[in-house]
Design a protein around this motif. Structure first.
Motif, PDB file in Angstrom:
ATOM      1  N   ILE A 346       1.525   3.609 -21.140  1.00 34.24           N
ATOM      2  CA  ILE A 346       1.556   2.595 -22.206  1.00 34.24           C
ATOM      3  C   ILE A 346       0.931   3.202 -23.459  1.00 34.24           C
ATOM      4  CG2 ILE A 346       0.590   0.393 -22.957  1.00 34.24           C
ATOM      5  CD1 ILE A 346       0.992  -0.719 -20.253  1.00 34.24           C
ATOM      6  N   PRO A 347       1.676   3.316 -24.547  1.00 40.70           N
ATOM      7  CA  PRO A 347       1.142   3.971 -25.745  1.00 40.70           C
ATOM      8  C   PRO A 347      -0.170   3.374 -26.245  1.00 40.70           C
ATOM      9  CG  PRO A 347       3.517   3.736 -25.932  1.00 40.70           C
ATOM     10  CD  PRO A 347       3.111   2.988 -24.696  1.00 40.70           C
ATOM     11  N   LEU A 348      -0.299   2.051 -26.212  1.00 36.81           N
ATOM     12  CA  LEU A 348      -1.543   1.441 -26.679  1.00 36.81           C
ATOM     13  C   LEU A 348      -2.722   1.926 -25.850  1.00 36.81           C
ATOM     14  CD1 LEU A 348      -3.161  -0.563 -28.375  1.00 36.81           C
ATOM     15  CD2 LEU A 348      -2.523  -2.348 -26.739  1.00 36.81           C
ATOM     16  N   ALA A 349      -2.573   1.962 -24.529  1.00 36.72           N
ATOM     17  CA  ALA A 349      -3.654   2.435 -23.672  1.00 36.72           C
ATOM     18  C   ALA A 349      -3.967   3.902 -23.949  1.00 36.72           C
ATOM     19  CB  ALA A 349      -3.278   2.232 -22.204  1.00 36.72           C
ATOM     20  N   ALA A 355      -8.561   7.729 -28.673  1.00 38.02           N
ATOM     21  CA  ALA A 355      -9.530   7.402 -29.722  1.00 38.02           C
ATOM     22  C   ALA A 355     -10.959   7.421 -29.175  1.00 38.02           C
ATOM     23  CB  ALA A 355      -9.210   6.032 -30.309  1.00 38.02           C
ATOM     24  N   ARG A 356     -11.137   6.939 -27.959  1.00 37.88           N
ATOM     25  CA  ARG A 356     -12.482   6.944 -27.368  1.00 37.88           C
ATOM     26  C   ARG A 356     -12.968   8.373 -27.145  1.00 37.88           C
ATOM     27  NH1 ARG A 356     -14.011   2.985 -22.717  1.00 37.88           N
ATOM     28  NH2 ARG A 356     -16.027   3.602 -23.577  1.00 37.88           N
ATOM     29  N   LEU A 357     -12.078   9.238 -26.667  1.00 38.46           N
ATOM     30  CA  LEU A 357     -12.476  10.632 -26.495  1.00 38.46           C
ATOM     31  C   LEU A 357     -12.733  11.293 -27.846  1.00 38.46           C
ATOM     32  CD1 LEU A 357     -10.071  11.808 -23.643  1.00 38.46           C
ATOM     33  CD2 LEU A 357     -12.548  11.488 -23.487  1.00 38.46           C
ATOM     34  N   GLY A 358     -11.876  10.958 -28.825  1.00 36.62           N
ATOM     35  CA  GLY A 358     -12.063  11.538 -30.147  1.00 36.62           C
ATOM     36  C   GLY A 358     -13.382  11.135 -30.783  1.00 36.62           C
ATOM     37  N   GLU A 381     -12.634  -0.978 -20.253  1.00 32.28           N
ATOM     38  CA  GLU A 381     -12.758   0.351 -20.847  1.00 32.28           C
ATOM     39  C   GLU A 381     -11.656   0.641 -21.858  1.00 32.28           C
ATOM     40  OE1 GLU A 381     -15.170   2.444 -20.482  1.00 32.28           O
ATOM     41  OE2 GLU A 381     -16.275   1.407 -18.915  1.00 32.28           O
ATOM     42  N   LEU A 382     -10.487   0.005 -21.694  1.00 34.66           N
ATOM     43  CA  LEU A 382      -9.368   0.258 -22.601  1.00 34.66           C
ATOM     44  C   LEU A 382      -9.491  -0.626 -23.831  1.00 34.66           C
ATOM     45  CD1 LEU A 382      -6.421   0.746 -20.095  1.00 34.66           C
ATOM     46  CD2 LEU A 382      -7.483   2.473 -21.566  1.00 34.66           C
ATOM     47  N   ALA A 383     -10.545  -0.370 -24.600  1.00 36.90           N
ATOM     48  CA  ALA A 383     -10.781  -1.119 -25.834  1.00 36.90           C
ATOM     49  C   ALA A 383     -11.610  -0.260 -26.766  1.00 36.90           C
ATOM     50  CB  ALA A 383     -11.499  -2.437 -25.544  1.00 36.90           C
ATOM     51  N   ILE A 384     -11.274  -0.294 -28.046  1.00 39.40           N
ATOM     52  CA  ILE A 384     -12.065   0.367 -29.082  1.00 39.40           C
ATOM     53  C   ILE A 384     -11.733  -0.299 -30.404  1.00 39.40           C
ATOM     54  CG2 ILE A 384     -10.353   2.185 -29.465  1.00 39.40           C
ATOM     55  CD1 ILE A 384     -12.689   4.087 -30.099  1.00 39.40           C
ATOM     56  N   GLY A 385     -12.741  -0.690 -31.122  1.00 42.29           N
ATOM     57  CA  GLY A 385     -12.508  -1.370 -32.389  1.00 42.29           C
ATOM     58  C   GLY A 385     -11.671  -2.613 -32.190  1.00 42.29           C
ATOM     59  N   ASP A 386     -10.596  -2.718 -32.975  1.00 39.11           N
ATOM     60  CA  ASP A 386      -9.718  -3.888 -32.849  1.00 39.11           C
ATOM     61  C   ASP A 386      -8.548  -3.629 -31.918  1.00 39.11           C
ATOM     62  OD1 ASP A 386      -8.353  -2.099 -34.410  1.00 39.11           O
ATOM     63  OD2 ASP A 386      -7.786  -3.526 -35.976  1.00 39.11           O
ATOM     64  N   LEU A 387      -8.588  -2.510 -31.197  1.00 39.13           N
ATOM     65  CA  LEU A 387      -7.537  -2.210 -30.224  1.00 39.13           C
ATOM     66  C   LEU A 387      -8.035  -2.548 -28.823  1.00 39.13           C
ATOM     67  CD1 LEU A 387      -6.215   1.281 -31.420  1.00 39.13           C
ATOM     68  CD2 LEU A 387      -5.189  -0.955 -31.817  1.00 39.13           C
ATOM     69  N   ALA A 389      -6.252  -3.342 -24.744  1.00 35.09           N
ATOM     70  CA  ALA A 389      -5.086  -3.608 -23.897  1.00 35.09           C
ATOM     71  C   ALA A 389      -5.082  -5.053 -23.432  1.00 35.09           C
ATOM     72  CB  ALA A 389      -5.098  -2.655 -22.697  1.00 35.09           C
ATOM     73  N   ARG A 390      -6.255  -5.568 -23.071  1.00 38.86           N
ATOM     74  CA  ARG A 390      -6.328  -6.947 -22.580  1.00 38.86           C
ATOM     75  C   ARG A 390      -5.831  -7.931 -23.645  1.00 38.86           C
ATOM     76  NH1 ARG A 390     -11.224  -6.981 -21.132  1.00 38.86           N
ATOM     77  NH2 ARG A 390     -11.087  -7.002 -18.842  1.00 38.86           N
ATOM     78  N   ALA A 391      -6.224  -7.717 -24.890  1.00 43.51           N
ATOM     79  CA  ALA A 391      -5.806  -8.627 -25.955  1.00 43.51           C
ATOM     80  C   ALA A 391      -4.296  -8.612 -26.141  1.00 43.51           C
ATOM     81  CB  ALA A 391      -6.495  -8.246 -27.262  1.00 43.51           C
ATOM     82  N   SER A 392      -3.681  -7.448 -25.966  1.00 40.66           N
ATOM     83  CA  SER A 392      -2.228  -7.363 -26.087  1.00 40.66           C
ATOM     84  C   SER A 392      -1.535  -8.176 -25.014  1.00 40.66           C
ATOM     85  CB  SER A 392      -1.793  -5.891 -26.013  1.00 40.66           C
ATOM     86  OG  SER A 392      -0.392  -5.771 -26.058  1.00 40.66           O
ATOM     87  N   PHE A 393      -2.050  -8.083 -23.777  1.00 43.60           N
ATOM     88  CA  PHE A 393      -1.453  -8.853 -22.687  1.00 43.60           C
ATOM     89  C   PHE A 393      -1.736 -10.345 -22.854  1.00 43.60           C
ATOM     90  CE2 PHE A 393      -2.532  -4.809 -20.122  1.00 43.60           C
ATOM     91  CZ  PHE A 393      -1.414  -4.168 -20.634  1.00 43.60           C
TER      92      PHE A 393
END
Length: 822
Positions: A346-349, A355-358, A381-387, A389-393
C-alpha cells in the motif's frame, strides 16, 4: 548495441565527468534507449538527453530513481554528484565511459550525442513526463485555468496504468458530443490521487485551454455538491459571480457551453458516486475527464475503468528506497523484506514507513520492522504527522453508513457490521458460503452485502464467490470488531464460521477415508447448511482449495478456547492430510487442538488428537517411540472412556508402532485383539482393515503364506464394502507378496490395478508405492528396461513428499545397476 557517445562540454569538472561516465555505462549495460530510461524513472527523454551529455547535472531524485531501478551503487553516484556540485568549473582532460579520450569542445550546448544504427537518437525531443526538468526551455503560453496540484517527486511504478490512462484521455476522439473519461478506483491509501495528478501533468499540454481540478470529498460526510463545484469553476472560467444561475441544471448547461469549443482537462478527485460526477462532465470530445473514487462507479457509461491494487514488490522497494535510502535498505535485506511485507504494497503505508525512517537516521531498519511485526501495534506505527493508515481506512468505513450496500432487515446485518465480522476471520480468503455462515445470514443476503463492500474497495473479489481483505484493512476491521462487538458476539461469529468448516470437512472426510471413524458433528449448530460432495474428487478439490482457511480455523478456534470445534475440525482433516501428505499442517493443527483439549479437560478430544499425532510422527519425525507414546496414551484414554471402537483403533495403531520397533510378535497380538473387538462390534470394514494390517506384518516378515490368506480376505471385504483407500493398500501389499513368492503374473496384475486406482484417488504415497513394487516385479521378471523408469517415477514422487522411502528406492536402483540418480 552500445551508444556512440559525443564529446562532453569542456566546462565539466572531473567529478561531473565521472558521474556522466557512470550513467552512460549504466545505460549501455542495460541496453536502454532514452524512452526506456524515461518510462523506468519517470523523467523525460529530454532531461536524460541533457544529463547524459553533460549539459546539466542530474537531480538527486532522478539519480536515486535510476540507481534503485537498475541496481547501481547509489552511495558512489551520490558522492560523485555532491563533488560535481562543489567542484571547480574547469577540469583536465578525462576519459570517456568507453575509455577513449574526451575531446574539448567550444560548445556548451548542442546535440551532444549520437547513437549507433537501430538506436533512438530521434527520441531526444522534449516530452511531457512527470519529473521533467525543463530549465532553459521557453515558457509555455499561460493557460486560462491551471488548477492541478503539484505532482509528487517520488512517484513510482504503475507504468502500464500510466500509459493506459494517457492513451484513454485523448481530445478529439469519438463522436463530437462524446467526452473521453477515465476512472481510477481503489481503496484508501493506494495512491489514486497521486496517479491521477501524475498522469494529468503528463498530458496537460494536450489541453492548452486549461485544467480544472477539484477534490469532491466523496468519502467524507461533507462532500461537495455539484452546484458548489460548478459555481467555483464558472467563476474560474471568467463568469461574473453576480450572473451565475442558482439551479444545478442551469449551471451545468452554462459550464458545458463554456467548454464546448475548448480543450480542457477536468480532474474529479475523490468522487462519491456517479450522481455527484454526472453534472460535471463536459459534452464535447475536445475535453477529457479523469476521475478517482473509492467506489467502483460501475454505472458510469463509456469510461475506461482502472482498479488499483497494491504495488508489486519491486515497485514497493523502489518507493521505499527513494524515501529511506537505497543503501540503508540494502544493508538490512531481511528487515527490509519484513518491512515490505508489513506494508503490503500500500503506497500510503510505504510512504509513512519511509518517512519515519527518513526522520530517524539513527534507527536500523530492523527497529521499525520489529515494531510493525506486532499486528496489535501495526496501525499505530503506520502514522507520521498528518499521514495515518488507520485514518484512511476510517474514511471508507464511516462512509458505509450511507452507502448503497445491501442491508438484510430480517437479520440486521449492515455493511458496517459485516465488515467488522469479516475482520474476525484470519483466513487468507473466504468463500461465499463460509462468509454467509460467519455473518449468520443466507447466501443471497451475504452476497449483496459482500458485493457492496467490494464496490467500496474494502473487500476484494479475486474470483466469483470468493472474497479477501488486504492484511492492513483486516487489522482495522478486527479493531472495529473489538470496539463495537461484544465478546459474546465475536465468539458466536467464530463459532458459526468454524462450525460450518467443521461440518463441511466432516462430509469430505467420509468420502476421502470411508474406513476411518466418522467425526461426531451432530451436536454442532449451523447457521447455514454445510456443503455436501457427490464424489471423492469433489471432496478432495474442496479440501485443497480451502486448506489454508481450514488450518487457520483450527488455530483460531483453539485461540478462542473453542476446544471441541478445534479438535473436531483437525480430526476431520486427517484423511486429507494423509492423502496429500501436508505434514506441517497436520502437525500444527493437531498440536494446537491437543493443547486446547487438554486445557478444557476434554478427554475425548485428547484421545483423538494423540491418536492422529502418532501417525504424523511416523511420517514426519520418524520417531517410533514418540508415535508409540501417543498411541498408548490414546488407548489408555479410550479404555477409561469405555470407547470399544476407539480401543480397537488404538490397538491397531499401537501394533504399527510395535512393528516399527521390531516387536513383531507383540504387533501381531495387538492386531488380533483389535480384530476380535471389531468382530464383536459387527464392524466388517474394521475386520477388513485388521486383516490388511496383519497381512502386511506377515508380508514384511517374509511369511508369504500367512500373509496371503489375510490379504485375500481383506481384498474381498474392501471391494464388497466399496472402500477404495483400503482396497488400494491391499492391492499394493498383495502384489508385493506375489513378487516375493515368484508369482509374477499375479503380482503385476494386482500392482497395475493399484497404480490405476492410486492415480484416480490422487494418492501420491500409494502411487509411489505401486510404482516401486512394480519396478521390483519387472526386475524380478528380468525386464530391467521396464523396471528402471518405474523406480525413477517412484523416486521423484517420494522426493516430492519428502518420504525417507526415497533412500530405499535409490539403494534398490544402485543394487540393480542404475545408480538412483535423476
Amino acid at each position: 548495441m552500445g551508444t556512440n557517445w559525443a564529446p562532453l562540454p569542456t566546462g565539466l569538472n572531473p567529478a561531473a565527468r565521472r558521474l556522466v561516465g557512470e550513467l552512460r555505462t549504466l545505460k549501455d549495460a542495460h541496453g536502454l534507449s532514452l524512452a526506456q530510461l524515461s518510462i523506468s524513472t519517470h523523467y523525460s527523454r529530454a532531461s536524460w538527453e541533457r544529463w547524459l551529455n553533460g549539459k546539466r547535472l542530474i537531480t538527486p531524485e532522478a539519480l536515486t530513481a535510476v540507481a534503485t531501478r537498475f541496481g547501481a551503487d547509489l552511495v558512489k553516484l551520490t558522492t560523485l554528484l555532491r563533488q560535481a556540485e562543489l567542484g571547480p568549473d574547469t577540469a583536465p582532460e578525462e576519459s570517456s565511459a568507453d575509455g577513449t579520450a574526451l575531446e574539448k569542445s567550444d560548445e556548451s550546448e548542442g546535440s551532444g550525442w549520437s547513437e549507433a544504427p537501430g538506436s533512438v537518437a530521434d527520441e531526444a525531443e522534449d516530452g511531457n513526463i512527470a519529473g521533467d526538468d525543463e530549465v532553459g526551455s521557453p515558457d509555455p503560453v499561460p493557460a486560462p485555468v491551471a488548477q492541478l496540484p503539484a505532482s509528487t517527486f517520488d512517484f513510482t511504478g504503475r507504468h502500464s496504468q500510466v500509459e493506459d490512462l494517457c492513451c484513454a484521455l485523448l481530445p478529439g476522439t469519438g463522436d463530437p458530443g462524446q467526452v473521453s473519461i477515465a476512472a481510477v478506483t481503489g481503496g484508501g491509501g493506494l495512491g489514486k490521487t497521486t496517479l491521477a495528478v501524475h498522469v494529468a501533468h503528463r498530458i496537460a499540454e494536450r489541453f492548452p485551454d486549461g485544467q480544472l481540478y477539484v477534490d469532491l470529498l466523496g468519502a467524507c460526510p461533507n462532500s461537495l455538491t455539484p452546484e458548489t463545484v460548478l459555481g467555483q469553476w464558472l467563476r474560474a472560467l471568467g463568469e461574473d459571480p453576480s450572473t451565475l444561475p442558482a439551479g444545478l441544471d442551469e449551471r451545468a448547461a452554462r459550464y458545458r457551453s463554456l467548454l464546448s469549443r475548448s480543450r480542457v482537462l477536468v480532474v474529479l478527485d475523490n468522487a462519491r458516486d456517479v450522481e455527484q460526477v454526472r453534472p460535471l462532465l463536459p459534452a464535447t470530445n475536445s475535453c477529457a475527464v479523469l476521475i478517482t473514487s473509492r467506489n467502483r462507479l460501475a454505472e458510469l457509461p463509456g469510461a475506461v475503468k482502472l482498479s488499483l491494487s497494491s504495488l508489486p514488490d519491486d515497485e514497493a522497494m523502489i518507493l521505499l528506497a527513494q524515501l529511506a535510502g537505497a543503501s540503508r535498505l540494502a544493508a538490512e535485506p531481511e528487515a527490509t523484506a519484513e518491512l515490505l511485507r508489513a506494508c503490503g504494497g500500500i503506497p500510503l503505508a510505504l510512504r509513512i514507513a519511509g518517512a519515519r525512517l527518513g526522520a530517524r537516521a539513527n534507527w536500523p531498519v530492523s527497529t521499525l520492522a520489529s515494531r510493525l511485526s506486532d499486528q496489535r501495534r501495526r496501525l499505530d506505527e503506520l502514522a507520521i504527522g498528518d499521514l495515518a493508515a488507520r485514518a484512511s481506512f476510517q474514511v471508507s468505513y464511516a462512509a458505509l453508513a450511507t452507502s448503497a450496500a445491501a442491508v438484510a432487515p430480517d437479520t440486521g446485518i449492515s455493511p458496517e457490521r459485516a465488515f467488522r465480522l469479516l475482520g474476525l476471520s484470519k483466513a487468507p480468503d473466504i468463500s461465499l458460503p463460509a462468509a454467509a455462515a460467519l455473518l449468520g445470514v443466507s447466501e443471497a443476503w451475504a452476497e449483496l452485502v459482500l458485493e457492496g463492500l467490494v464496490d467500496t474497495h474494502l473487500l476484494e473479489s479475486p474470483e466469483p464467490d470468493r472474497y479477501r481483505m488486504h492484511d492492513l484493512i483486516r487489522l482495522y476491521a478486527a479493531e472495529q470488531a473489538e470496539l463495537e462487538e461484544s465478546e459474546q458476539a465475536r465468539g458466536e461469529a467464530v463459532d458459526r464460521l468454524v462450525g460450518w468448516y467443521l461440518a463441511t470437512a466432516a462430509n469430505a472426510h467420509v468420502l476421502l477415508t470411508p474406513q476411518s471413524r466418522a467425526v461426531p458433528v451432530d451436536e454442532i449448530a449451523l447457521s447455514c447448511p454445510a456443503l455436501g460432495f457427490d464424489t471423492y474428487q469433489d471432496a478432495l478439490d474442496w479440501c485443497e482449495r480451502e486448506r489454508p482457511n481450514l488450518v487457520e480455523a483450527v488455530l483460531q478456534a483453539a485461540d478462542y478456547g473453542r476446544a471441541e470445534y478445534s479438535w473436531k475440525l483437525a480430526a476431520a482433516m486427517l484423511g486429507f492430510f494423509n492423502v496429500r501428505r501436508y505434514l506441517a499442517d497436520w502437525t500444527s493443527t493437531h498440536l494446537a487442538a491437543l493443547a486446547a483439549a487438554q486445557a478444557a479437560q476434554d478427554l475425548v478430544g485428547e484421545a483423538w488428537m494423540h491418536n492422529n499425532l502418532g501417525f504424523v510422527y511416523f511420517y514426519w519425525e520418524e520417531t517410533e517411540h514418540k508415535a508409540l507414546a501417543c498411541f498408548e496414551r490414546s488407548l489408555e484414554l479410550r479404555v477409561r472412556l469405555g470407547d470399544r471402537l476407539g480401543e480397537a483403533i488404538a490397538l491397531n495403531n499401537v501394533s504399527g508402532a510395535q512393528y516399527r520397533l521390531g516387536n513383531h510378535a507383540e504387533a501381531i497380538a495387538k492386531l488380533e485383539e483389535a480384530m476380535r473387538i471389531r468382530e464383536e462390534l459387527g464392524d466388517e470394514l474394521g475386520v477388513g482393515m485388521a486383516c490388511l494390517n496383519i497381512g502386511s506384518v506377515y508380508s514384511h516378515l517374509k511369511q508369504s503364506v500367512q500373509a496371503e490368506g489375510y490379504l485375500l480376505r481383506a481384498l474381498k471385504i474392501t471391494k464388497d464394502l466399496e472402500s477404495p483407500q483400503l482396497h488400494l493398500k491391499t492391492l499394493n501389499t498383495l502384489g508385493d507378496v506375489y513378487t516375493e513368492t515368484g508369482e509374477l503374473d499375479s503380482a503385476l496384475k494386482y500392482l497395475y490395478r493399484a497404480l490405476t486406482l492410486s492415480r484416480e484417488l490422487r494418492d501420491i504415497d500409494c502411487e509411489a508405492t505401486a510404482l516401486q513394487n512394480l519396478a521390483r516385479a519387472h526386475y524380478a521378471a528380468g525386464d530391467s528396461s521396464a523396471a528402471f523408469p518405474l523406480w525413477q517415477q517412484a523416486l521423484e514422487l517420494y522426493e516430492r513428499i519428502e518420504d525417507p522411502e526415497a533412500d530405499k528406492v535409490r539403494a534398490e536402483m544402485a543394487e540393480a545397476g542404475a545408480g538412483g540418480h535423476r
